[in-house]
Design a protein around this motif. Sequence first.
Motif, mmCIF file in Angstrom:
data_model
loop_
_atom_site.group_PDB
_atom_site.id
_atom_site.type_symbol
_atom_site.label_atom_id
_atom_site.label_comp_id
_atom_site.label_asym_id
_atom_site.label_seq_id
_atom_site.Cartn_x
_atom_site.Cartn_y
_atom_site.Cartn_z
ATOM 1 N N GLU A 70 0.806 -1.215 0.000
ATOM 2 C CA GLU A 70 0.000 0.000 0.000
ATOM 3 C C GLU A 70 0.842 1.268 0.000
ATOM 4 N N SER A 71 2.086 1.159 0.422
ATOM 5 C CA SER A 71 2.928 2.358 0.496
ATOM 6 C C SER A 71 3.113 3.009 -0.875
ATOM 7 N N SER A 72 2.970 2.223 -1.932
ATOM 8 C CA SER A 72 3.140 2.765 -3.279
ATOM 9 C C SER A 72 1.959 3.630 -3.703
ATOM 10 N N TYR A 73 0.838 3.544 -2.963
ATOM 11 C CA TYR A 73 -0.348 4.324 -3.311
ATOM 12 C C TYR A 73 -0.340 5.716 -2.688
ATOM 13 N N GLY A 74 0.503 5.927 -1.692
ATOM 14 C CA GLY A 74 0.531 7.222 -1.026
ATOM 15 C C GLY A 74 -0.030 7.158 0.383
ATOM 16 N N THR A 75 -0.605 8.241 0.832
ATOM 17 C CA THR A 75 -1.140 8.357 2.192
ATOM 18 C C THR A 75 -2.608 7.948 2.217
ATOM 19 N N LYS A 76 -2.948 7.067 3.148
ATOM 20 C CA LYS A 76 -4.330 6.590 3.248
ATOM 21 C C LYS A 76 -5.183 7.630 3.970
ATOM 22 N N ILE A 77 -6.315 7.989 3.355
ATOM 23 C CA ILE A 77 -7.211 8.962 3.977
ATOM 24 C C ILE A 77 -8.601 8.386 4.230
ATOM 25 N N TYR A 78 -8.830 7.143 3.797
ATOM 26 C CA TYR A 78 -10.137 6.518 4.016
ATOM 27 C C TYR A 78 -9.985 5.011 3.960
ATOM 28 N N SER A 79 -10.647 4.307 4.863
ATOM 29 C CA SER A 79 -10.654 2.844 4.846
ATOM 30 C C SER A 79 -11.873 2.356 5.618
ATOM 31 N N GLU A 80 -12.844 1.827 4.878
ATOM 32 C CA GLU A 80 -14.084 1.372 5.499
ATOM 33 C C GLU A 80 -14.648 0.181 4.722
ATOM 34 N N SER A 81 -15.528 -0.558 5.380
ATOM 35 C CA SER A 81 -16.299 -1.589 4.693
ATOM 36 C C SER A 81 -17.510 -0.922 4.065
ATOM 37 N N VAL A 82 -17.757 -1.205 2.779
ATOM 38 C CA VAL A 82 -18.823 -0.538 2.036
ATOM 39 C C VAL A 82 -19.777 -1.567 1.456
ATOM 40 N N THR A 83 -21.063 -1.290 1.557
ATOM 41 C CA THR A 83 -22.069 -2.071 0.844
ATOM 42 C C THR A 83 -22.453 -1.274 -0.389
ATOM 43 N N PHE A 84 -22.242 -1.848 -1.558
ATOM 44 C CA PHE A 84 -22.367 -1.107 -2.803
ATOM 45 C C PHE A 84 -23.800 -0.985 -3.295
ATOM 46 N N SER A 85 -24.018 0.102 -4.016
ATOM 47 C CA SER A 85 -25.265 0.361 -4.717
ATOM 48 C C SER A 85 -24.922 0.706 -6.152
ATOM 49 N N GLU A 93 -22.570 6.756 -4.382
ATOM 50 C CA GLU A 93 -22.754 7.300 -3.041
ATOM 51 C C GLU A 93 -21.420 7.827 -2.529
ATOM 52 N N GLN A 94 -21.469 8.927 -1.818
ATOM 53 C CA GLN A 94 -20.247 9.575 -1.353
ATOM 54 C C GLN A 94 -19.587 8.766 -0.235
ATOM 55 N N ILE A 95 -18.271 8.558 -0.359
ATOM 56 C CA ILE A 95 -17.514 7.891 0.704
ATOM 57 C C ILE A 95 -16.504 8.833 1.353
ATOM 58 N N VAL A 96 -16.015 9.812 0.585
ATOM 59 C CA VAL A 96 -15.071 10.800 1.130
ATOM 60 C C VAL A 96 -15.636 12.190 0.859
ATOM 61 N N PRO A 97 -15.921 12.980 1.894
ATOM 62 C CA PRO A 97 -16.475 14.313 1.683
ATOM 63 C C PRO A 97 -15.444 15.279 1.124
ATOM 64 N N ALA A 98 -15.931 16.327 0.484
ATOM 65 C CA ALA A 98 -15.034 17.328 -0.102
ATOM 66 C C ALA A 98 -14.139 17.960 0.954
ATOM 67 N N THR A 141 -16.928 1.455 -9.673
ATOM 68 C CA THR A 141 -16.609 2.701 -10.352
ATOM 69 C C THR A 141 -16.571 3.855 -9.364
ATOM 70 N N ALA A 142 -15.525 4.664 -9.457
ATOM 71 C CA ALA A 142 -15.449 5.894 -8.676
ATOM 72 C C ALA A 142 -15.859 7.061 -9.567
ATOM 73 N N CYS A 143 -16.401 8.117 -8.973
ATOM 74 C CA CYS A 143 -16.767 9.311 -9.724
ATOM 75 C C CYS A 143 -16.812 10.496 -8.765
ATOM 76 N N THR A 194 -13.594 19.289 -5.038
ATOM 77 C CA THR A 194 -14.758 20.159 -4.877
ATOM 78 C C THR A 194 -15.974 19.400 -4.369
ATOM 79 N N ASN A 195 -16.181 18.197 -4.889
ATOM 80 C CA ASN A 195 -17.426 17.471 -4.617
ATOM 81 C C ASN A 195 -17.282 16.253 -3.712
ATOM 82 N N GLY A 196 -16.051 15.758 -3.533
ATOM 83 C CA GLY A 196 -15.859 14.534 -2.777
ATOM 84 C C GLY A 196 -15.724 13.332 -3.694
ATOM 85 N N ILE A 197 -15.518 12.167 -3.099
ATOM 86 C CA ILE A 197 -15.359 10.927 -3.865
ATOM 87 C C ILE A 197 -16.601 10.060 -3.680
#
Length: 275
Positions: free
Chosen positions: A40-55, A59-64, A93-95, A133-136
């Motif tokens: 994971e160190s090759s990805y950079g600094t971790k700012i979010y890590s959670e278990s997610v149930t997808f739709s 749906e927003q996982i990281v706020p702006a 898919t992320a957006c 601006t909008n979050g992830i």
Amino acid sequence: MKFIKKNILTAVFFSAFAILLGGALISCSNGSSSSDDDDESSYGTKIYSESVTFSETPEQIVPAETLADLSIKSLTIKVINVNYSGSDDWWFTACSNSTWSNKAELEWQSGESSSALYLATITDATAIAAYKTNGIYIAGTASATASVSVFYVEGEAEESDDSGSGKTLSNKNITFTSDRIEVVSSENFSSIETITSVKIKVTNLSDTDCWITLYATNATDDWNTGKYEMKSTDWSTTETTYEITEAETIKTYKNGGIYIQGTSDVTCTVTVSYE
């Protein structure tokens, strides 16, 4: 007496062997069950890590607010430890908003079944600006659950190498107010001798039901100089583009600058480029 002593020694031997064997089994079990052993160190600094149930709806996982003050060169979204009992193919898919702007498909990297690793890395400056601006947001196979992590690399993102985008003059995240907002000043244009086209691109609109108008002046009593209605309220889209190629119109914007105005409180990313 010898028989008793022999039995005691035998029991001690097998107990020690059982402990060693048990330790080995535990070690192997931990190693084989771990589905998250990539570096994971090759990805950079971790700012979010959670278990997610997808739709299937983003749906927003990281706020702006989490991203706004960060200097971001790249964003990486990671999905692993997928749990899904259905028969549909997995997809993630992320957006940058709920209307699928700046889509980044997470691609399979390694592993099988629940150990499969999926990644998407975003490096384009315009896209990153929209995420800030909008979050992830993230979407995927409905009812699947998985571990989702987000990482960032500190630095300045670069514009994608798009031959049709020209040289970037401005790239800003803005919130419309009742006033015109300057996106390119006349001073920015002054050092450029030859311009054959100017492109104004608005992306990542937070509301599709909005209007956007360009001007070449900030004079509140001048409603005509450089006026161009980029978007009307009945356009159901999160982005719009206006390209200026007529020499006299380009001259108008060079002399006055480029100002933008739109529906109050709507946020977006405005990119201006030229050739």
